[in-house]
Design a protein around this motif. Structure first.
Motif, short mmCIF file in Angstrom:
data_model
loop_
_atom_site.label_atom_id
_atom_site.label_comp_id
_atom_site.label_asym_id
_atom_site.label_seq_id
_atom_site.Cartn_x
_atom_site.Cartn_y
_atom_site.Cartn_z
N MET A 7 0.85 -1.18 0.00
CA MET A 7 0.00 0.00 0.00
C MET A 7 0.90 1.24 0.00
O MET A 7 1.91 1.29 0.70
N PHE A 8 0.52 2.21 -0.82
CA PHE A 8 1.33 3.43 -0.97
C PHE A 8 0.42 4.66 -0.90
O PHE A 8 -0.78 4.58 -1.19
N ARG A 9 1.03 5.77 -0.56
CA ARG A 9 0.35 7.08 -0.66
C ARG A 9 0.82 7.73 -1.95
O ARG A 9 2.03 7.76 -2.25
N ILE A 10 -0.10 8.28 -2.73
CA ILE A 10 0.29 8.86 -4.02
C ILE A 10 0.77 10.30 -3.85
O ILE A 10 0.25 11.06 -3.04
N ARG A 11 1.78 10.61 -4.63
CA ARG A 11 2.27 11.99 -4.71
C ARG A 11 2.34 12.38 -6.19
O ARG A 11 2.87 11.62 -7.01
N ALA A 12 1.80 13.56 -6.51
CA ALA A 12 1.86 14.05 -7.89
C ALA A 12 3.27 14.55 -8.19
O ALA A 12 3.85 15.31 -7.41
N ILE A 13 3.83 14.08 -9.30
CA ILE A 13 5.14 14.51 -9.77
C ILE A 13 4.92 15.37 -11.02
O ILE A 13 4.30 14.93 -11.98
N ALA A 14 5.42 16.59 -10.98
CA ALA A 14 5.16 17.54 -12.07
C ALA A 14 6.03 17.24 -13.29
O ALA A 14 6.94 17.99 -13.65
N ILE A 15 5.76 16.10 -13.90
CA ILE A 15 6.45 15.69 -15.12
C ILE A 15 5.40 15.31 -16.16
O ILE A 15 4.52 14.49 -15.89
N ASP A 16 5.48 15.93 -17.33
CA ASP A 16 4.57 15.61 -18.43
C ASP A 16 5.07 14.36 -19.13
O ASP A 16 6.13 14.39 -19.77
N ASP A 49 -13.06 1.82 -7.16
CA ASP A 49 -13.33 1.77 -8.60
C ASP A 49 -12.27 2.51 -9.42
O ASP A 49 -12.25 2.41 -10.64
N ALA A 50 -11.42 3.26 -8.76
CA ALA A 50 -10.38 4.02 -9.47
C ALA A 50 -9.18 3.11 -9.71
O ALA A 50 -8.63 2.52 -8.77
N GLY A 81 -7.47 10.14 -10.75
CA GLY A 81 -8.56 10.95 -10.21
C GLY A 81 -8.69 10.95 -8.70
O GLY A 81 -9.76 11.26 -8.17
N LEU A 82 -7.63 10.62 -7.98
CA LEU A 82 -7.66 10.63 -6.51
C LEU A 82 -6.85 11.81 -5.99
O LEU A 82 -5.96 12.32 -6.66
N ALA A 83 -7.16 12.21 -4.77
CA ALA A 83 -6.45 13.32 -4.16
C ALA A 83 -5.03 12.90 -3.77
O ALA A 83 -4.78 11.73 -3.45
N GLU A 84 -4.11 13.87 -3.81
CA GLU A 84 -2.74 13.59 -3.39
C GLU A 84 -2.75 13.13 -1.94
O GLU A 84 -3.46 13.68 -1.09
N GLY A 85 -1.98 12.10 -1.64
CA GLY A 85 -1.93 11.52 -0.30
C GLY A 85 -2.87 10.35 -0.11
O GLY A 85 -2.81 9.67 0.92
N SER A 86 -3.75 10.10 -1.10
CA SER A 86 -4.65 8.95 -1.00
C SER A 86 -3.85 7.66 -0.98
O SER A 86 -2.82 7.53 -1.64
N GLU A 87 -4.34 6.70 -0.21
CA GLU A 87 -3.66 5.40 -0.13
C GLU A 87 -4.17 4.50 -1.24
O GLU A 87 -5.38 4.39 -1.47
N VAL A 88 -3.25 3.87 -1.96
CA VAL A 88 -3.62 3.01 -3.08
C VAL A 88 -2.91 1.68 -2.96
O VAL A 88 -1.87 1.56 -2.29
#
Length: 501
Positions: A7-16, A49-50, A81-88
């Motif tokens: 299980m991980f927490r997501i972080r957005a990385i500003a890379i296109d 569902d995500a 489509g999940l908020a940053e920090g959400s556990e996945v």
């Protein structure tokens, strides 16, 4: 449920990372490290569902992520489509079953409609890597039956959004491309709207050309419109000139194009599927197709044109879309401007009826608008062109365009002609005998078009014009020194003009 160590927490990385979904994990992180998933380098990231699949990249700088975090590139973060920090939950992804069908296609088999639909569905869900998409495209380029082309078109149209205008007659016009400056849609749409037919024009941005309709219209107005905003504008103005990518029309086509472009794959079958799937998804019922034909156009002979026309007619007819194919002159660029700002200048000159407006652009737009208006059952057969000319001359088309521009709102940024320029001159006195459309388009793109909207080429001479030695044939415009340098180098090597003494 996966065990806690996966299980991980997501972080957005500003890379296109377009068009791919990319995920990032540190090397050597034990149970949390990238090594755990490197067997296939494809992972599934999910919560409820995500869910998305992503290609895994290894980070050697441990400071970029905290322990227990997984980084997501811009595309992956948006699509999940999940908020940053959400556990996945993260697991090794299983290859899509439809890849077996791709392998069979590579082996020369003909696929059933359901199999093609499975492939397109998985591509639209971003389950394929660019390499796997390329394998599918190359296999299809080798051979596609007419039935497969029909199935591909239908599958691409059914994935993503479908627009419904609740009108019995929804018209459109499309050019198969390959001719620089051929920006007739921005003249046809206001003419047709002024007449009273519905023409909700959704257009792509440039793929291999110096500008697409959406790129040029964005010089004059906002094209990044939501579906709700598009509906409001069409209800009031009977038209719109918008970017289709915002409303998710045939998204599989956009993914395929992103791989086709560097491979320079543009087969008739894939062209038919690409164009018609977008029109079906956009809710079009009647379509005029412009086929420019010339030595450096996409269609270079009458026999090629006939084969392509028959394929378009078969697929469109099978899907309930009425089409009218117009063969046109593709021997040279249309208009004078090539690139967003210069093309917008030409379009507005035609709509305003300016004396020096490009006559070829005006005449070609009137021809196509006439064919579109001939779909109107209330208009006497064959009177479409005369009606189009009347609406242009009276100023009704200009008024319709000005209303569209006001309704869509101002462009995101003011675009002006690039201040850097270089003139390409005739090597000898004589007559211009040919212009290489492909070469001219490449020079304009090297100058920076369409990303730099002020970049492009301003043509001074057309085929048949008499020139003196050293007279300027065209002027390259650029916004940046690098673009001008690249374009000059290509023009110096071969200008794209042939001058016969």
């Amino acid at each position: 449920m996966l065990p806690p160590e996966l299980m991980f927490r997501i972080r957005a990385i500003a890379i296109d990372t377009a068009p791919e979904n990319m995920a990032f994990l540190p090397r050597g992180g034990g149970d949390y490290g990238a090594e755990r998933f490197l067997a296939l380098r494809k992972i599934e990231i999910s919560r409820g569902d995500a869910s998305i699949q992503a290609t895994l990249a290894v980070l050697d700088d441990p400071s970029l992520l905290e322990p227990g975090e997984i980084g997501l590139g811009a595309q992956a973060f948006r699509r999940l489509g999940l908020a940053e920090g959400s556990e996945v939950a993260v697991a090794q992804a299983q290859p899509p079953a439809s890849l077996d069908m791709v392998r069979r296609k590579i082996g020369g088999e003909t696929l059933a409609a359901g199999e093609i639909a499975s492939i397109i569905n998985d591509i639209s869900r971003h389950l394929y890597s660019p390499m796997e998409i390329a394998a599918f495209l190359v296999a299809c380029a080798g051979f596609m039956s007419t039935a497969e082309t029909l199935a591909l078109t239908r599958a691409m149209a059914e994935v993503g959004a479908r627009l419904c205008w609740e009108q019995p007659l929804v018209v459109d016009k499309h050019c198969i491309g390959g001719i620089p400056g051929n920006r007739t849609s921005m003249i046809v749409v206001p003419i047709v709207a002024a007449h009273g037919l519905f023409i909700p024009k959704t257009s792509s941005r440039a793929i291999t050309s110096p500008s697409g309709t959406a790129d040029t219209m964005e010089v004059l107005a906002n094209v990044d419109l939501s579906l709700a905003r598009m509906n409001e504008i069409v209800a009031r103005e009977k038209a719109v000139l918008a970017w289709g990518g915002r409303v998710n029309l045939s998204p599989a086509d956009d993914i395929l194009i992103s791989v086709e472009r560097p491979l320079r794959i543009d087969t008739p079958d894939q062209m038919v599927a690409s164009i018609l799937s977008k029109k079906l998804a956009a809710g079009v019922t009647h379509l005029v197709l412009d086929f420019p034909m010339g030595p450096t156009a996409k269609v270079r002979s009458s026999s090629e044109a006939v084969r392509l026309r028959k394929l378009f007619e078969h697929v469109a007819g099978s899907l309930g879309l009425v089409i009218d194919v117009v063969m046109s002159d593709g021997s040279q660029p249309v208009g004078r401007g090539i690139g967003p700002v210069l093309e917008a200048r030409d379009v507005m000159a035609v709509l305003r009826g300016e004396a020096d407006a490009p006559a070829d652009l005006r005449d070609h737009a009137l021809l196509l608008a006439g064919h579109v208006l001939d779909f109107d059952p209330e208009l006497r057969g064959g009177q479409g062109r005369a009606r189009a000319a009347e609406l242009l001359a009276s100023g009704a088309a200009l008024a319709a365009m000005e209303r569209l521009m006001a309704a869509q709102g101002p462009p995101p940024a003011v675009a002006t002609l690039g201040a850097l320029h270089h003139e390409v001159c005739a090597p000898r006195a004589g007559r211009v005998s040919a212009i290489d459309c492909h070469r001219i388009a490449r020079i304009a793109r090297l100058a920076g078009a369409p990303m730099d909207k002020g970049a492009g080429i301003d043509l001074f001479c057309k085929v048949g014009d008499v020139v003196t030695a050293g007279a300027p044939l065209y002027r390259i415009h650029a916004v940046h020194d690098t673009g001008l340098s690249y374009a000059r180098a290509m023009a110096d090597d071969a200008s794209g003009y042939r001058v016969m003494a």
